[in-house]
Design a protein around this motif. Structure first.
Motif, mmCIF file in Angstrom:
data_model
loop_
_atom_site.group_PDB
_atom_site.id
_atom_site.type_symbol
_atom_site.label_atom_id
_atom_site.label_comp_id
_atom_site.label_asym_id
_atom_site.label_seq_id
_atom_site.Cartn_x
_atom_site.Cartn_y
_atom_site.Cartn_z
ATOM 1 N N SER A 1 0.841 -1.197 0.000
ATOM 2 C CA SER A 1 0.000 0.000 0.000
ATOM 3 C C SER A 1 0.877 1.247 0.000
ATOM 4 N N ARG B 1 0.708 3.528 2.142
ATOM 5 C CA ARG B 1 1.126 3.713 3.538
ATOM 6 C C ARG B 1 2.335 2.837 3.862
ATOM 7 N N ALA B 2 2.329 1.586 3.385
ATOM 8 C CA ALA B 2 3.469 0.692 3.621
ATOM 9 C C ALA B 2 4.725 1.232 2.955
ATOM 10 N N LEU C 1 5.368 4.366 2.428
ATOM 11 C CA LEU C 1 5.776 5.515 3.234
ATOM 12 C C LEU C 1 6.564 5.049 4.457
ATOM 13 N N VAL C 2 6.044 4.029 5.142
ATOM 14 C CA VAL C 2 6.749 3.476 6.310
ATOM 15 C C VAL C 2 8.119 2.961 5.880
ATOM 16 N N THR D 1 0.606 -1.740 8.702
ATOM 17 C CA THR D 1 0.030 -0.410 8.531
ATOM 18 C C THR D 1 -1.340 -0.231 9.176
ATOM 19 N N SER D 2 -1.844 -1.292 9.814
ATOM 20 C CA SER D 2 -3.127 -1.184 10.505
ATOM 21 C C SER D 2 -3.255 -2.324 11.512
ATOM 22 N N THR E 1 5.776 0.517 11.966
ATOM 23 C CA THR E 1 4.452 1.042 11.675
ATOM 24 C C THR E 1 4.507 2.563 11.631
ATOM 25 N N HIS E 2 3.325 3.171 11.631
ATOM 26 C CA HIS E 2 3.203 4.632 11.608
ATOM 27 C C HIS E 2 2.360 5.077 12.793
ATOM 28 N N ASP F 1 -0.584 6.154 13.328
ATOM 29 C CA ASP F 1 -2.010 5.859 13.460
ATOM 30 C C ASP F 1 -2.305 4.433 13.928
ATOM 31 N N ASP G 1 7.599 7.873 9.842
ATOM 32 C CA ASP G 1 6.681 8.887 9.305
ATOM 33 C C ASP G 1 6.956 9.149 7.821
ATOM 34 N N GLY G 2 7.808 8.351 7.214
ATOM 35 C CA GLY G 2 8.130 8.535 5.806
ATOM 36 C C GLY G 2 9.346 9.409 5.573
#
Length: 162
Positions: free
Chosen positions: A18, A20-21, A23-24, A69-70, A94-95, A97, A113-114
């Motif tokens: 994803s 998000r992944a 970005l991590v 990521t979740s 992870t991030h 959230d 946080d990327g």
């Protein structure tokens, strides 16, 4: 003088990860580069599992980092214990959230946080047997060299054109 292109047909960005992944992963790669680790994403291990990120430190220590990521991503993926047999230290990343308390205490924890990442909890050390270490190192080295060659060829340029 760019020899490597990460643009088209990149096997490391194949749609399974994803945004998000990714970005991590980017934040982790920045931290790991600062820590002088060589990092390789999406490495298939001898057991057929694919490590999200595997690294080798200056001293030859092997880390595997599993990106989640979740909460659901963590709950449905129960293959992560299989990674322990191929690394000296096992981490989750992870991030902001994702609640950090969902991750097992016997693994390290990184928060990304990327733009970078922070080590929230170190991972316990469980040293690999020499034969396994050699096998992982050879796999890492061969795959990294193959990927570099493929990236160079993907530019479509000869050395005369660079």
């Amino acid at each position: 003088m760019t020899l490597v292109s990460i643009a088209n047909n990149n096997p490391l960005i194949d749609g399974r990860q994803s945004a998000r992944a990714m970005l991590v992963r980017r934040g982790l790669q920045i931290l790991l580069n600062d820590m002088r680790h060589a990092a390789l994403p999406e490495l298939v291990l001898a057991n057929g599992r694919r490590a999200d990120l595997i690294t080798i430190s200056e001293k030859g220590e092997i880390w595997i980092i599993e990106i989640k990521t979740s909460i659901e991503d963590f709950r449905v993926d129960r293959k992560w214990p299989d990674y322990r047999a191929y690394c000296d230290r096992l981490f989750f990343a992870t991030h902001k959230d994702v609640p950090l308390e969902i991750f097992p205490g016997d693994c390290g924890l990184l928060l990304s946080d990327g733009y970078g990442a922070h080590l929230m909890r170190d991972a316990p050390d469980h040293r690999l047997p020499p034969a396994t270490r050699k096998s992982v190192m050879l796999n890492f080295s061969r795959v990294a060299a193959q990927r570099l060659t493929m990236a160079e060829w993907a530019t479509g340029k000869s050395f005369d054109e660079i």
